[in-house]
Design a protein around this motif. Structure first.
Motif, PDB file in Angstrom:
ATOM      1  N   THR A 295      32.912 106.310  43.600  1.00  0.00           N
ATOM      2  CA  THR A 295      32.309 105.503  42.601  1.00  0.00           C
ATOM      3  C   THR A 295      33.190 104.646  41.818  1.00  0.00           C
ATOM      4  O   THR A 295      32.928 103.709  41.380  1.00  0.00           O
ATOM      5  N   GLN A 296      34.304 105.114  41.824  1.00  0.00           N
ATOM      6  CA  GLN A 296      35.463 104.507  41.059  1.00  0.00           C
ATOM      7  C   GLN A 296      35.751 102.979  41.802  1.00  0.00           C
ATOM      8  O   GLN A 296      36.034 101.994  41.346  1.00  0.00           O
TER       9      GLN A 296
ATOM     10  N   THR B 202      33.247  94.882  39.478  1.00  0.00           N
ATOM     11  CA  THR B 202      34.090  94.093  38.570  1.00  0.00           C
ATOM     12  C   THR B 202      34.858  92.660  39.030  1.00  0.00           C
ATOM     13  O   THR B 202      34.909  91.852  38.308  1.00  0.00           O
TER      14      THR B 202
ATOM     15  N   LEU C  84      29.007 108.131  37.418  1.00  0.00           N
ATOM     16  CA  LEU C  84      30.198 108.703  36.892  1.00  0.00           C
ATOM     17  C   LEU C  84      30.013 109.877  35.827  1.00  0.00           C
ATOM     18  O   LEU C  84      30.606 110.857  35.887  1.00  0.00           O
ATOM     19  N   GLU C  85      28.848 109.532  35.231  1.00  0.00           N
ATOM     20  CA  GLU C  85      28.606 110.420  33.991  1.00  0.00           C
ATOM     21  C   GLU C  85      27.937 112.028  34.663  1.00  0.00           C
ATOM     22  O   GLU C  85      28.282 112.796  34.375  1.00  0.00           O
TER      23      GLU C  85
ATOM     24  N   TYR D 130      32.675 100.711  41.378  1.00  0.00           N
ATOM     25  CA  TYR D 130      32.741 100.069  40.007  1.00  0.00           C
ATOM     26  C   TYR D 130      33.816  99.045  40.095  1.00  0.00           C
ATOM     27  O   TYR D 130      33.444  97.993  39.582  1.00  0.00           O
TER      28      TYR D 130
ATOM     29  N   LEU E 127      27.498  97.905  38.042  1.00  0.00           N
ATOM     30  CA  LEU E 127      28.334  98.673  37.189  1.00  0.00           C
ATOM     31  C   LEU E 127      27.886  99.666  36.158  1.00  0.00           C
ATOM     32  O   LEU E 127      28.180 100.755  35.943  1.00  0.00           O
ATOM     33  N   ASN E 128      26.476  99.456  35.850  1.00  0.00           N
ATOM     34  CA  ASN E 128      25.620 100.344  34.845  1.00  0.00           C
ATOM     35  C   ASN E 128      25.258 101.630  35.900  1.00  0.00           C
ATOM     36  O   ASN E 128      25.459 102.604  35.380  1.00  0.00           O
TER      37      ASN E 128
ATOM     38  N   SER F  57      30.872 113.823  36.046  1.00  0.00           N
ATOM     39  CA  SER F  57      31.707 114.209  34.943  1.00  0.00           C
ATOM     40  C   SER F  57      30.911 115.503  34.517  1.00  0.00           C
ATOM     41  O   SER F  57      31.587 116.556  34.315  1.00  0.00           O
TER      42      SER F  57
ATOM     43  N   GLN G 131      26.934 102.550  38.650  1.00  0.00           N
ATOM     44  CA  GLN G 131      28.027 103.383  38.856  1.00  0.00           C
ATOM     45  C   GLN G 131      28.523 104.355  37.579  1.00  0.00           C
ATOM     46  O   GLN G 131      29.111 105.292  37.763  1.00  0.00           O
ATOM     47  N   SER G 132      28.234 103.859  36.468  1.00  0.00           N
ATOM     48  CA  SER G 132      28.644 104.340  35.403  1.00  0.00           C
ATOM     49  C   SER G 132      27.771 105.713  35.182  1.00  0.00           C
ATOM     50  O   SER G 132      28.097 106.616  34.749  1.00  0.00           O
ATOM     51  N   ARG G 133      26.453 105.358  35.637  1.00  0.00           N
ATOM     52  CA  ARG G 133      25.623 106.554  35.666  1.00  0.00           C
ATOM     53  C   ARG G 133      25.927 107.758  36.340  1.00  0.00           C
ATOM     54  O   ARG G 133      25.822 108.907  36.052  1.00  0.00           O
TER      55      ARG G 133
END
Length: 468
Positions: free
Chosen positions: A442-443, A450, A21-22, A446, A14-15, A25, A17-19
């Motif tokens: 990525t989505q 979950t 996503l950042e 993620y 999760l961390n 973005s 994929q968050s990066r």
């Protein structure tokens, strides 16, 4: 590792994929930023403890790092702004940032930055600054030699001052004179012997092959001579002087000898034409000797130098008194047979120019900043270097699509790089379609992580329910 290890692995996913996503973005947000270099994401695994062979190990967790794309060039697009610059190939513009305003002038930081954002424009002080507020640096050029005056780039500042006039010193001359000039006197005389030469009078005033042409004999002179071309020269304060040249063949006993004159209307002495000197050709048509008239000097077979050319009261006798040289050069003045009867292959050019107002600047492919003026002159002011690095992926990103050197990037090399394209800018190398494709992956990744957390939670519940 068990269920708790599975949860930890999922959380690391999760961390990571968050990066990712950042980064996606930020890339999408800067898809229209000039010179922006996108950040991609690289995933790496961390092996958990276990056995010494893979059969006793588990896959472990993951972490994400950003991957630079500095070496990937964005699209180059044309622009109507003459000061916009793009780099085709390797390299970065060397720039700096403003520090303070002192006595109404901008001062700058000592730190250099590096960017491919070439949307530069001239500000009110003559600095070239891009839309992110970075000021372009370059090597100043010596106005005489055109060579760089140092090896440390300076903040580039263009002066809008007018270009001072430069006095003409040299008239470069080329012509071929006919053995038999077809003057008006020759044509109307049916080619009688000697009528192709200068018509002379005993005077007073006297007109012969050694005098200037008095206004009284203007018509006679023009009817027995041929045009030698014209040019414009400038005196020390930039006043234009129109110089019209004529050739007259010298009568016998001279052989293959011509006099050169320039028109001097309004002359105080009453001369319509001033004699510069005589040129004698050998049998092959090459210059054999030059003999200067009063007020002039000859240099071998190459040139005449006139101390003072005066036309309509405007004089070239400016500071220094070097005079104006009519330079023939090697084999540029000849007497070869032609069917024309006039001077042929005539080219008359001169140096010097009037004062000129500043019009603007342009940058050529070699990276030189050239100022243009209203008198058709250009001046090379600066040379723009391109900085390259041994490990440019290790540059530190700073605000405004710029970078700073680091200990791992290496020192900048200002001797290489690609070519500079004027009237163009490099766009961001972030493509929205590609970024959206990465966003979908990525989505989904993620969401999958979950589900791992959810499944592990259900398994823990099942284990706890076993004791009920």
């Amino acid at each position: 590792m068990g269920i708790y290890g599975a949860i930890n692995a999922a959380i690391s996913g999760l961390n990571a994929q968050s990066r990712a996503l950042e980064n996606i973005s930020g890339n999408v947000a800067n898809s229209q930023t000039v010179g922006f270099k996108r950040l991609d994401t690289t995933f790496s695994d961390l092996v958990s403890g276990g056995g010494a062979i893979q059969a006793s190990q588990v896959s472990g967790t993951t972490f994400a790092t950003s991957r630079a794309t500095n070496t990937i060039q964005g699209d180059i697009t044309q622009s109507d702004v003459s000061t916009y610059l793009a780099i085709n190939g390797e390299g970065y513009f060397v720039v700096t940032a403003a520090d303070d305003i002192v006595d109404g002038g901008t001062t700058f930081q000592d730190t250099n930055y590096y960017t491919r954002g070439g949307d530069f424009e001239l500000d009110e002080e003559g600095y070239m600054v891009n839309q992110s507020g970075y000021y372009l640096k370059g090597f100043p050029l010596d106005p005489t030699t055109g060579n760089a005056t140092g090896d440390v780039p300076e903040v580039l500042q263009v002066s809008r001052q007018p270009l001072a006039a430069q006095q003409s010193r040299t008239i470069t001359y080329q012509a071929n004179l006919p053995p038999t000039p077809q003057t008006n006197r020759f044509v109307t005389s049916s080619g009688a012997a000697g009528t192709d030469t200068l018509e002379t009078f005993g005077g007073p005033p006297v007109l012969d092959a050694t005098t200037n042409i008095d206004e009284t004999y203007r018509a006679a002179f023009e009817n027995s001579s041929i045009s030698g071309g014209a040019t414009t020269i400038y005196n020390d304060n930039g006043t234009a002087i129109s110089v019209t040249l004529r050739w007259a063949k010298v009568p016998a006993p001279a052989v293959n000898t011509w006099n050169l004159y320039y028109a001097s209307p309004g002359d105080a002495a009453g001369d319509a034409y001033k004699r510069v000197g005589s040129v004698q050709f050998d049998a092959s048509g090459a210059v054999q000797t030059l003999t200067a008239a009063t007020g002039a000097t000859a240099s071998g077979t190459e040139s005449f130098t006139i101390a003072n050319i005066t036309v309509n009261g405007v004089s070239t006798a400016g500071p220094g008194g070097a005079g104006t040289t009519i330079a023939f050069g090697t084999n540029s003045l000849t007497q070869f047979a032609t069917n024309e009867g006039t001077a042929t292959s005539v080219e008359v050019n001169s140096d010097g120019y009037a004062a000129g107002e500043f019009l603007g600047i342009a940058v050529d492919e070699s990276g030189r900043v050239n100022a243009s003026y209203s008198n058709s002159q250009t001046r090379a002011l600066y040379e723009i270097p391109l900085a390259t690095f041994e490990a440019e992926q290790n540059l530190q990103r700073v605000d405004g699509a710029a970078f700073a050197a680091t200990s791992t990037s290496g020192e900048p090399d200002l001797t290489g790089g690609g070519s500079i394209i004027a009237n163009a800018i490099e766009l961001s190398n972030a493509d929205i379609a590609t970024e959206f494709s990465k966003l979908i992956i990525t989505q989904q990744a993620y969401s999958a992580n979950t589900r791992i957390v959810t499944s592990a939670d259900e398994m823990l519940d099942s284990a706890l329910n076993m004791v009920r």
